[in-house]
Design a protein around this motif. Structure first.
Motif, PDB file in Angstrom:
ATOM      1  N   SER A   1     -30.831 -28.262 -31.921  1.00 26.48           N
ATOM      2  CA  SER A   1     -29.853 -28.436 -32.998  1.00 26.48           C
ATOM      3  C   SER A   1     -28.970 -27.210 -33.136  1.00 26.48           C
ATOM      4  O   SER A   1     -27.771 -27.325 -33.430  1.00 26.48           O
ATOM      5  CB  SER A   1     -30.568 -28.731 -34.319  1.00 26.48           C
ATOM      6  OG  SER A   1     -31.309 -27.600 -34.755  1.00 26.48           O
ATOM      7  N   THR A   2     -29.530 -26.028 -32.897  1.00 24.60           N
ATOM      8  CA  THR A   2     -28.743 -24.796 -32.974  1.00 24.60           C
ATOM      9  C   THR A   2     -27.757 -24.707 -31.816  1.00 24.60           C
ATOM     10  O   THR A   2     -26.579 -24.377 -32.013  1.00 24.60           O
ATOM     11  CB  THR A   2     -29.667 -23.562 -32.960  1.00 24.60           C
ATOM     12  OG1 THR A   2     -30.579 -23.654 -34.060  1.00 24.60           O
ATOM     13  CG2 THR A   2     -28.859 -22.281 -33.081  1.00 24.60           C
ATOM     14  N   ARG A   3     -28.213 -25.020 -30.603  1.00 28.61           N
ATOM     15  CA  ARG A   3     -27.354 -24.942 -29.419  1.00 28.61           C
ATOM     16  C   ARG A   3     -26.177 -25.899 -29.508  1.00 28.61           C
ATOM     17  O   ARG A   3     -25.060 -25.563 -29.120  1.00 28.61           O
ATOM     18  CB  ARG A   3     -28.161 -25.243 -28.149  1.00 28.61           C
ATOM     19  CG  ARG A   3     -29.123 -24.154 -27.745  1.00 28.61           C
ATOM     20  CD  ARG A   3     -29.387 -24.165 -26.247  1.00 28.61           C
ATOM     21  NE  ARG A   3     -29.788 -25.450 -25.738  1.00 28.61           N
ATOM     22  CZ  ARG A   3     -31.053 -25.857 -25.609  1.00 28.61           C
ATOM     23  NH1 ARG A   3     -32.043 -25.056 -26.008  1.00 28.61           N
ATOM     24  NH2 ARG A   3     -31.347 -27.035 -25.097  1.00 28.61           N
ATOM     25  N   TYR A   4     -26.431 -27.083 -30.010  1.00 29.31           N
ATOM     26  CA  TYR A   4     -25.377 -28.102 -30.056  1.00 29.31           C
ATOM     27  C   TYR A   4     -24.750 -28.236 -31.440  1.00 29.31           C
ATOM     28  O   TYR A   4     -23.997 -29.176 -31.689  1.00 29.31           O
ATOM     29  CB  TYR A   4     -25.939 -29.442 -29.583  1.00 29.31           C
ATOM     30  CG  TYR A   4     -26.235 -29.449 -28.098  1.00 29.31           C
ATOM     31  CD1 TYR A   4     -25.236 -29.737 -27.171  1.00 29.31           C
ATOM     32  CD2 TYR A   4     -27.498 -29.133 -27.626  1.00 29.31           C
ATOM     33  CE1 TYR A   4     -25.498 -29.739 -25.815  1.00 29.31           C
ATOM     34  CE2 TYR A   4     -27.778 -29.123 -26.262  1.00 29.31           C
ATOM     35  CZ  TYR A   4     -26.771 -29.420 -25.370  1.00 29.31           C
ATOM     36  OH  TYR A   4     -27.037 -29.404 -24.017  1.00 29.31           O
ATOM     37  N   LYS A   5     -25.074 -27.313 -32.335  1.00 25.60           N
ATOM     38  CA  LYS A   5     -24.448 -27.222 -33.648  1.00 25.60           C
ATOM     39  C   LYS A   5     -24.560 -28.523 -34.441  1.00 25.60           C
ATOM     40  O   LYS A   5     -23.576 -29.064 -34.963  1.00 25.60           O
ATOM     41  CB  LYS A   5     -22.979 -26.819 -33.501  1.00 25.60           C
ATOM     42  CG  LYS A   5     -22.795 -25.469 -32.824  1.00 25.60           C
ATOM     43  CD  LYS A   5     -21.323 -25.104 -32.665  1.00 25.60           C
ATOM     44  CE  LYS A   5     -21.160 -23.760 -31.973  1.00 25.60           C
ATOM     45  NZ  LYS A   5     -19.739 -23.394 -31.787  1.00 25.60           N
TER      46      LYS A   5
ATOM     47  N   SER B   1     -26.510 -29.883 -37.663  1.00 30.68           N
ATOM     48  CA  SER B   1     -27.285 -29.453 -38.823  1.00 30.68           C
ATOM     49  C   SER B   1     -28.450 -30.405 -39.090  1.00 30.68           C
ATOM     50  O   SER B   1     -28.304 -31.628 -38.986  1.00 30.68           O
ATOM     51  CB  SER B   1     -26.389 -29.378 -40.058  1.00 30.68           C
ATOM     52  OG  SER B   1     -27.148 -29.122 -41.220  1.00 30.68           O
TER      53      SER B   1
ATOM     54  N   GLY C   1     -16.387 -26.600 -41.260  1.00 28.84           N
ATOM     55  CA  GLY C   1     -17.741 -26.812 -40.772  1.00 28.84           C
ATOM     56  C   GLY C   1     -18.458 -27.987 -41.402  1.00 28.84           C
ATOM     57  O   GLY C   1     -19.670 -28.121 -41.252  1.00 28.84           O
TER      58      GLY C   1
ATOM     59  N   GLN D   1     -24.663 -34.890 -40.698  1.00 26.40           N
ATOM     60  CA  GLN D   1     -24.532 -34.854 -39.245  1.00 26.40           C
ATOM     61  C   GLN D   1     -25.648 -35.603 -38.525  1.00 26.40           C
ATOM     62  O   GLN D   1     -25.744 -35.537 -37.300  1.00 26.40           O
ATOM     63  CB  GLN D   1     -24.512 -33.405 -38.751  1.00 26.40           C
ATOM     64  CG  GLN D   1     -23.239 -32.667 -39.082  1.00 26.40           C
ATOM     65  CD  GLN D   1     -23.233 -31.278 -38.475  1.00 26.40           C
ATOM     66  OE1 GLN D   1     -23.344 -30.277 -39.156  1.00 26.40           O
ATOM     67  NE2 GLN D   1     -23.092 -31.208 -37.166  1.00 26.40           N
TER      68      GLN D   1
END
Length: 229
Positions: free
Chosen positions: A140-144, A146, A176, A153
């Protein structure tokens, strides 16, 4: 005051149901906000009854998990270690990947829709995948994407071509925040141009081997499938 509370919550239910696409979502919204109304009314009647009812609701939510979709699909499930490898393996293959979390009711409602799309449009050059960002938080962090309990999202659909992200829904604005988008079958087909992608993918790519998902029949045709875990 009680009538005002009920009218206010009824208005909220109507607003929430505007984004609902299945009967289960409509019914779920009604039951969820009915519980909220009951909590407020019980507290107004007696604090002890309100606390008891609220405790029972919390216990119910923690012990009674909603059922997961277990029907037929042509979907490959990724982990945090396999998603990048699979996307880079054959850059001729187009991937549509759903980033989901099992605790999200929106993801659960979209699961049968995404499965049906995979049955109709999967072919040698167009594959469907899923990754549980609730479990693999680094993805989830790598592909942004949330994973906040209040996020809009989940689910997120991303189209990958040549191993690179081409588009995603819902979109993210300059601040964002996720732009509201309805995850219906018609919207996915239209926004991702699935009919055009399907025709191009059949011509450009060839099956890569036994580890690739099976090819689905022409869109709209019936198919007997088995789940690819």
């Amino acid at each position: 005051r009680e009538v005002e509370i009920l009218m206010f919550l009824s208005a909220i239910v109507m607003m929430k149901n505007r984004r609902s696409i299945t009967v289960e979502q409509h019914v779920g919204n009604i039951f969820m906000f009915s519980k909220v109304a009951n909590v407020i009314l019980f507290f107004r009647l007696d604090v002890r009854m309100g606390l008891l009812y609220l405790t029972l609701c919390i216990v119910f939510l923690m012990t009674c998990k909603p059922p997961l979709y277990m029907g037929p699909e042509y979907i490959k499930y990724f982990s945090d270690k396999t998603i990048d490898e699979e996307l880079e393996r054959d850059k001729r293959v187009t991937w549509i990947v759903e980033f989901f979390a099992n605790w999200s009711s929106e993801c659960q409602s979209f699961a049968p829709i995404f499965a049906d799309l995979s049955l109709k449009y999967n072919c040698s050059g167009l594959h469907f995948g899923k990754v549980d960002v609730g479990r693999y938080t680094d993805v989830s962090t790598r592909y942004k994407v949330s994973t906040s309990p209040l996020t809009k999202q989940l689910p997120t659909l991303i189209l990958f071509q040549g191993g690179a992200e081409i588009m995603r829904r819902p979109q993210i604005d300059k601040k964002g925040r996720a732009v509201s988008w309805t995850f219906s079958e018609e919207n996915v087909i239209r926004e991702f141009n699935l009919n055009e992608l399907y025709q191009k993918a059949k011509k450009q790519a060839k099956p890569r081997g036994d580890d690739a998902p099976e090819e689905a029949p022409e869109p709209g045709a019936a198919a007997e499938t088995k789940k690819d875990k």
